[in-house]
Design a protein around this motif. Structure first.
Motif, short mmCIF file in Angstrom:
data_model
loop_
_atom_site.label_atom_id
_atom_site.label_comp_id
_atom_site.label_asym_id
_atom_site.label_seq_id
_atom_site.Cartn_x
_atom_site.Cartn_y
_atom_site.Cartn_z
N ASN A 525 0.54 -0.95 0.15
CA ASN A 525 0.31 -0.38 -0.38
C ASN A 525 0.73 1.23 -0.02
O ASN A 525 2.86 0.79 0.26
CB ASN A 525 -0.52 0.18 1.06
CG ASN A 525 -1.96 1.21 0.95
OD1 ASN A 525 -2.62 1.47 2.18
ND2 ASN A 525 -2.53 1.36 -0.50
N VAL A 526 1.00 1.95 -1.17
CA VAL A 526 1.10 3.61 -0.15
C VAL A 526 -0.52 4.22 -0.54
O VAL A 526 -1.44 4.28 -0.99
CB VAL A 526 1.86 3.88 -1.58
CG1 VAL A 526 0.75 4.13 -3.14
CG2 VAL A 526 2.73 4.81 -2.17
N GLN A 527 -0.17 5.76 0.45
CA GLN A 527 -1.02 7.10 1.00
C GLN A 527 0.18 8.00 1.22
O GLN A 527 1.48 8.22 1.42
CB GLN A 527 -1.67 6.62 2.47
CG GLN A 527 -2.25 5.60 2.25
CD GLN A 527 -3.36 5.96 0.72
OE1 GLN A 527 -4.19 7.18 1.18
NE2 GLN A 527 -4.08 5.04 0.60
N PHE A 528 -1.07 8.79 0.57
CA PHE A 528 -0.12 10.66 0.17
C PHE A 528 -0.42 10.91 1.58
O PHE A 528 -1.76 11.04 1.85
CB PHE A 528 -0.59 11.45 -1.04
CG PHE A 528 -0.10 11.35 -2.01
CD1 PHE A 528 1.69 11.68 -2.65
CD2 PHE A 528 -0.51 10.72 -3.13
CE1 PHE A 528 2.46 12.15 -3.69
CE2 PHE A 528 0.30 10.24 -4.14
CZ PHE A 528 1.61 10.81 -4.41
N SER A 529 0.78 12.02 2.41
CA SER A 529 -0.18 12.60 3.80
C SER A 529 -1.45 14.13 3.38
O SER A 529 -1.09 14.59 2.29
CB SER A 529 0.83 13.06 4.89
OG SER A 529 0.52 14.30 5.11
N ASP A 541 7.49 -6.71 4.54
CA ASP A 541 8.84 -6.64 5.84
C ASP A 541 8.06 -6.54 7.35
O ASP A 541 9.02 -6.53 8.48
CB ASP A 541 9.97 -6.18 5.12
CG ASP A 541 9.97 -4.64 5.20
OD1 ASP A 541 8.54 -3.71 5.38
OD2 ASP A 541 10.99 -3.92 4.32
N GLY A 542 7.02 -5.92 7.23
CA GLY A 542 6.42 -5.65 8.67
C GLY A 542 6.51 -4.27 8.73
O GLY A 542 6.26 -4.09 10.67
N SER A 564 3.07 -8.73 7.70
CA SER A 564 2.96 -7.69 6.26
C SER A 564 2.11 -6.93 6.94
O SER A 564 0.96 -7.65 7.40
CB SER A 564 2.83 -8.74 5.07
OG SER A 564 3.08 -9.64 4.61
N VAL A 565 2.25 -5.63 6.32
CA VAL A 565 1.78 -4.70 6.39
C VAL A 565 1.08 -4.90 5.23
O VAL A 565 1.23 -3.91 4.02
CB VAL A 565 1.96 -3.41 7.14
CG1 VAL A 565 1.07 -2.07 7.19
CG2 VAL A 565 3.14 -4.05 8.09
N LEU A 566 -0.42 -4.19 5.37
CA LEU A 566 -1.38 -4.44 4.62
C LEU A 566 -1.97 -3.30 3.91
O LEU A 566 -1.91 -2.87 2.46
CB LEU A 566 -2.96 -5.38 4.44
CG LEU A 566 -2.39 -7.38 4.96
CD1 LEU A 566 -3.28 -8.20 5.06
CD2 LEU A 566 -1.34 -7.34 3.84
N SER A 582 -1.37 -8.49 8.43
CA SER A 582 -1.47 -9.49 8.02
C SER A 582 -1.91 -10.77 9.64
O SER A 582 -2.51 -11.62 9.80
CB SER A 582 -0.48 -10.41 7.60
OG SER A 582 -0.82 -10.26 5.68
N ASP A 583 -1.52 -10.28 10.10
CA ASP A 583 -1.84 -10.27 11.76
C ASP A 583 -2.36 -10.52 12.56
O ASP A 583 -3.11 -10.75 14.07
CB ASP A 583 -0.52 -9.74 12.85
CG ASP A 583 -0.44 -8.57 13.11
OD1 ASP A 583 -1.00 -7.88 12.20
OD2 ASP A 583 0.77 -7.58 13.28
N GLY A 584 -4.12 -9.62 12.05
CA GLY A 584 -5.06 -9.74 11.83
C GLY A 584 -5.21 -7.63 13.09
O GLY A 584 -6.43 -7.86 14.13
#
Length: 824
Positions: A525-529, A541-542, A564-566, A582-584
Motif C-alpha cells: 500500500n501507498v498513501q499521500f499525507s 517486511d512488516g 505484512s502491513v497491508l 496480516s497479523d489481524g
C-alpha cells in the motif's frame, strides 16, 4: 501543534468497536416465519434469527454441545423451534426467549439430515443419515414411530397438509416413500426421478404433490392414486419448486386459477410454470453480471413472501405475487478484500469480498443492497470526494463506476476495460470528480477521464453504463502493481509494487519523478499525507516507511507488526498513522514520536480493508475472517470521562476533609471506602485514633458500617498490615472485628479466608518484634541506666534508652502473653 486544535486535530489515543457485520448464514436451511417478520438460518453451531424489516440480528441459538447444527424447523404456529446437532441431540426452543425447553437424544445412529413439523405443530419427523425416519410427539415428549428401510440419507421429510390423513413423505436419492402413521407401514415408493429429489410441495387441497430434482424435471403426482400425472421438463438442475396459490397473478403470467409452480435452479433465475401445459409462463429478468445458482427457495403463504438463497449465501426476499425484490441479506462475505465509506455523511459502506458482487450496507438500518455487474472477483474500491460516486475493479480486467442516489439506491453508471490482466488497485481523483487511475498485474497503470455526461445531474438513472476510455497508459514496474494513490492536488501519482519499490509520477502524462527504495519485500500500500509533502508505504517486511517527496529519502520507519502491513492511512490531519496487517491487528502510530500508541485486536485473520471517514472520527476494516468492523474514535470520550472522574475525586476529597473536621467519622469512613483508596481510609482511621476517646469512637464507627463496607475495610487492613508504620491501625480495626463479630459472621464476609491468610504472617512478625523489644527493655532494667517511662504495657516501669529503634512502637492492641508479663 495538533493538540491545540479541536476535533479532528487532536492526537487520537484509542478506537472502540461501534458495530460488527459478521456472517450469519453459511449455507444450509433458511426459513421465514408465517408472518414474514423473522428469518431463521443456520451458521455453524448456531441458528441465527434476523429481523426482516431492519436486517438486524435479534438472537443466536446455540445448543449446549456446541456442535454444528445440521438442520432445524419452525412449527407452523411459529411457537416451537427444534434444532439438531452433530452430537445427535435434538433441542426444543422457546426461541423468543432464547431458552431450551427440552433436550433429548435423537436415537439416530448418524446425524439428522432433515426434519419437518406436521400442520398441527404437535408431531415432528426427523430423517437421518442412517436411513431411518422417526416421528416425535412434541407435546407429550416421546417417540411415536420409527420407519426403517431407506437405503441412504433421508434428505427430505414432509407431512401431508391434511392432518387427518396421517401421511408422511420421505426422499432418499431418487425415490420418494409414503409412510402411513396409522398403519406404521410404507404405503408406496414413488420412482420417477433419475437424480436426487430436491423438494416436495403440496397443493392447498392436498390432492396434488409437486417434486423437483436435479434431473431437470418436475413431477406432478396425484396423491389419491399415488401416480405421476405429468412430467414437466424445466431444462435446468432444480434445487427447489414451490406451488403457487391457485389464483390469477397477471404479473407472473398466471391468467387462470389452475396449478402453477415456481422453480429455482442452477441458472439463478426464478421461473413460473403452468402445470397443465408444462409451459413456462414467466421468467425473471436477468440481472447484469454473472448470477449465482439458487440453492434454496421457500414460500411464506400467510405473509405472501418468497425467500430464495444463492450459492454465495445471499438471501433474497421477494413479494410472491409479483416477484418484486423487497429485501437483500448478505449472509456470508467470505474474504473481505476492500471496504469504503459511502455518502456525503458516510452513511453507508460498500464491501468487496471474494465474490463478483458488491454489498452496500446502510449503517443506521443494516439494510443491504447487492450489486451485480462484474463477472469475476472484485479486488479493490475507491470513492470520489463527495461520496456519491465510487469505483471498483476486478479480476475480469474491467472497472466500473457506481452512483448512489439520495434514497441510498446504487446503480452502475460507467464501465471500462483495457488491461490485459486482473485490475488489482484503483484510486479516484481527490480535488474534483474528474478522473481515476488503475493498476494491474500487467504492470501498467491507466488514467481514465470521466466524461461530462457522467457528471451531469440530468443523466438518466436507468440508462446503459457509459463506456470509459483510457487516456494514458504507462508501464510502471517490473512486477504486479499492488497500490496506486493520487495526491490531494491531483498532480502526482504514487505506485507501489511487488518489486519492493514505490515510484512517484507526474499527472496526467505519468512522467517518472523518482523512486523510493528501501523495503526488503514487496509493497502492499501507498498513501499521500493530506497535509505534508510526505508519502507512506506499507510493506510485506512488516514495516511502514515515511518518505520525503522532495528528495525521495526515508524519513521514518515504523516497526511493530509481526507480519505484512497491508494498509496504511493518515489520521489526525496527517500527524498519526493507522495501519492494518496480516497479523489481524490494527495499530495507531504517532509520527512525531515513532510510537505505537494503541494496538487493536478484533480480527482473526488478515485485515485487507481499511478506510477512515471524512470527519476522521470513524474507521472501517474488513478482513479474511469475513468480518467488517466499524471503529469509533473514543479519545475525547475517554478524556472527558477521565476528567469527570478527577473532578469527582476532588469534590469527594473536599467533602471528606469537611467531615473529618466536623468529626463525623461514620460518614467520613463510608465516603473514604466508596473512593476505594486504602490510603484515604487509613487517614480517616488515624484521625479517629487521635480523638481522646479513640477506642470507643473507632468501635462505634466500624460497627455501624454496612457489610460490604466492612469487607472493603478488611481488605484494606491486609494492605496496611504489611507495613510496620501502619500495622497499628490495621490491628486496631481487626481488634474491633474480633471482639464484636461472631466467627460465623466473619466467615460469611466475602474474601475473608484469603484476607486472614495474608494477615497472619505479618501479624506474627509484628508480635515477634514486640517480644524482642520487651526483652531489650528488661535487659536495660537489669543494668540500671537513664530512665524514661514508656507506656507500652499499660503501666509505667523504669528503663533506659537502648539501641532498639524507638520509632517502631508495637501495637497497643497486641496483647502480651502471661508468660512474658510475669517476667516483668
Amino acid at each position: 501543534m495538533a493538540e491545540t486544535t479541536a476535533g479532528v486535530g487532536r492526537f487520537k489515543a484509542n478506537y472502540a468497536i461501534e458495530r460488527k457485520i459478521e456472517p450469519f448464514y453459511r449455507g444450509g436451511k433458511a426459513q421465514l416465519d408465517q408472518t414474514g417478520q423473522h428469518l431463521f438460518c443456520v451458521c455453524g453451531t448456531k441458528v441465527n434469527i434476523l429481523d426482516v424489516a431492519s436486517g438486524a440480528l435479534i438472537r443466536s441459538l446455540e445448543q449446549e454441545d456446541q456442535e454444528d447444527i445440521t438442520t432445524f424447523d419452525l412449527s407452523p404456529d411459529d411457537e416451537v423451534l427444534v434444532t439438531a446437532s452433530r452430537a445427535l441431540l435434538l433441542a426444543q426452543w422457546a426461541w423468543r426467549e432464547g431458552s431450551v425447553t427440552r433436550l433429548w437424544k435423537a436415537i439416530h445412529t448418524a446425524p439428522v439430515a432433515s426434519m419437518a413439523f406436521d400442520p398441527t405443530s404437535t408431531l415432528l419427523a426427523t430423517g437421518g443419515c442412517d436411513g431411518a425416519v422417526r416421528v416425535w410427539d412434541i407435546v407429550r415428549h416421546y417417540g411415536t414411530h420409527h420407519f426403517r428401510g431407506s437405503p441412504g440419507v433421508v434428505h427430505l421429510v414432509a407431512f401431508h397438509p391434511d392432518p387427518t390423513r396421517l401421511l408422511l413423505f420421505s426422499a432418499v436419492d431418487t425415490t420418494i416413500r409414503v409412510w402411513s402413521l396409522q398403519d406404521r407401514t410404507c404405503l408406496t415408493v414413488l420412482t420417477a426421478h433419475y437424480s436426487t429429489v430436491t423438494s416436495l410441495s403440496f397443493s392447498a387441497d392436498g390432492h396434488t404433490m409437486l417434486s423437483s430434482g436435479r434431473d431437470k424435471i418436475c413431477m406432478i403426482w396425484d396423491l389419491q392414486s399415488c401416480q405421476a400425472t405429468r412430467t414437466v421438463p424445466v431444462f435446468e438442475s432444480m434445487e427447489a419448486a414451490v406451488l403457487l396459490p391457485e389464483e390469477p397473478l397477471p404479473v407472473l403470467g398466471v391468467k387462470n386459477s389452475g396449478l402453477h409452480f415456481l422453480t429455482a435452479g442452477n441458472q439463478g433465475i426464478l421461473r413460473v410454470w403452468e402445470a397443465a401445459s408444462g409451459q413456462c409462463v414467466y421468467t425473471q429478468p436477468q440481472m447484469p453480471g454473472l448470477r449465482q445458482e439458487l440453492t434454496h427457495c421457500t414460500l411464506a403463504r400467510k405473509s405472501g413472501l418468497l425467500l430464495s438463497v444463492t450459492a454465495d449465501h445471499n438471501l433474497l426476499l421477494y413479494e410472491a405475487c409479483s416477484l418484486q425484490l423487497q429485501k437483500q441479506f448478505a449472509g456470508y462475505s467470505e474474504e473481505v478484500l476492500d471496504v469504503r465509506f459511502l455518502g456525503p455523511k458516510d452513511s453507508h459502506i460498500v464491501v468487496a469480498s471474494n465474490s463478483n458482487c458488491l454489498k452496500v450496507f446502510e449503517l443506521q438500518t443494516s439494510a443491504c443492497q447487492i450489486l451485480y455487474g462484474h463477472t469475476d472477483i472484485v479486488l479493490a474500491l475507491d470513492v470520489f470526494r463527495k461520496g456519491w460516486l465510487f469505483a471498483s475493479c476486478a479480476k475480469d480486467q474491467s472497472i466500473r463506476i457506481w452512483r448512489m442516489n439520495k434514497a441510498g439506491q446504487v446503480a452502475c453508471v460507467a464501465q471500462g476495460s483495457g488491461h490485459t490482466h486482473s485490475v488489482g488497485t484503483i484510486c479516484c481523483s481527490r480535488l474534483k470528480e474528474s478522473f481515476l487511475v488503475t493498476g494491474s498485474q500487467d504492470c501498467t497503470v491507466k488514467l481514465w477521464p470521466l466524461p461530462e455526461a457522467l457528471l451531469s445531474k440530468n443523466s438518466a438513472v436507468d440508462s446503459d453504463p457509459i463506456l470509459l476510455q483510457a487516456q494514458t497508459t504507462q508501464r510502471c514496474h517490473d512486477k504486479d502493481i499492488n497500490s496506486v494513490a493520487i495526491s490531494p492536488n491531483d498532480k502526482l501519482l504514487a505506485t507501489s509494487s511487488q518489486d519492493r519499490t514505490a515510484k512517484l509520477w507526474a499527472l496526467p502524462q505519468c512522467q517518472l519523478l523518482g523512486v523510493f527504495s528501501g523495503h526488503q519485500r514487496g509493497l502492499w500500500n501507498v498513501q499521500f499525507s493530506p497535509m505534508d509533502q510526505v508519502l507512506a508505504t506499507a510493506s510485506a517486511d512488516g514495516t511502514i516507511k515515511l518518505w520525503a517527496l522532495q528528495d525521495f529519502s526515508c524519513l521514518k520507519t515504523f516497526e511493530g507488526h509481526d507480519a505484512s502491513v497491508l494498509k496504511v492511512a493518515f489520521v489526525s490531519r496527517g500527524s498519526q498513522l493507522l495501519s492494518s496487517g496480516s497479523d489481524g491487528l490494527l495499530k495507531l502510530w504517532t509520527i512525531k514520536s515513532n510510537e505505537c500508541v494503541r494496538t487493536l485486536d478484533a480480527h482473526e485473520d488478515k485485515v485487507w480493508g481499511l478506510h477512515c471517514s471524512k470527519l476522521d472520527d470513524h474507521a472501517v476494516t474488513g478482513g479474511s475472517d469475513s468480518r467488517v468492523i466499524l471503529w469509533k474514535d473514543v479519545t475525547e470520550a475517554e478524556q472527558a470521562e477521565e476528567q469527570a472522574k478527577r473532578e469527582e475525586q476532588v469534590i469527594k476529597q473536599q467533602e471528606l476533609d469537611n467531615l473529618l473536621h466536623e468529626k463525623q467519622y461514620l460518614r467520613a469512613l463510608g465516603l473514604a471506602i466508596s473512593l476505594d483508596r486504602p490510603h484515604t481510609v487509613l487517614t480517616v482511621i488515624q484521625a479517629i485514633q487521635r480523638d481522646p476517646e479513640a477506642c470507643e469512637k473507632l468501635e462505634a464507627t466500624v460497627l455501624q458500617l454496612r457489610q460490604d463496607q466492612k469487607e472493603a475495610l478488611l481488605r484494606f487492613c491486609v494492605t496496611w498490615n504489611t507495613n510496620s508504620r501502619h500495622c497499628h491501625e490495621a490491628q486496631a480495626v481487626l481488634s474491633v472485628f474480633l471482639r464484636n463479630e461472631a466467627p460465623e459472621e466473619l466467615l460469611a464476609y466475602e474474601g475473608v479466608r484469603p484476607a486472614l491468610e495474608a494477615l497472619l504472617p505479618y501479624t506474627e512478625r509484628h508480635f515477634q518484634r514486640l517480644i524482642a523489644l520487651f526483652y531489650c527493655v528488661n535487659l536495660d532494667l537489669s543494668c540500671g541506666a537513664n530512665l524514661f517511662t514508656p507506656k507500652i504495657l499499660g503501666n509505667p516501669w523504669p528503663t533506659r534508652i537502648s539501641t532498639v529503634e524507638t520509632h517502631a512502637h508495637p501495637c497497643p492492641q497486641l496483647e502480651i502473653p502471661r508468660a512474658l508479663s510475669s517476667t516483668q
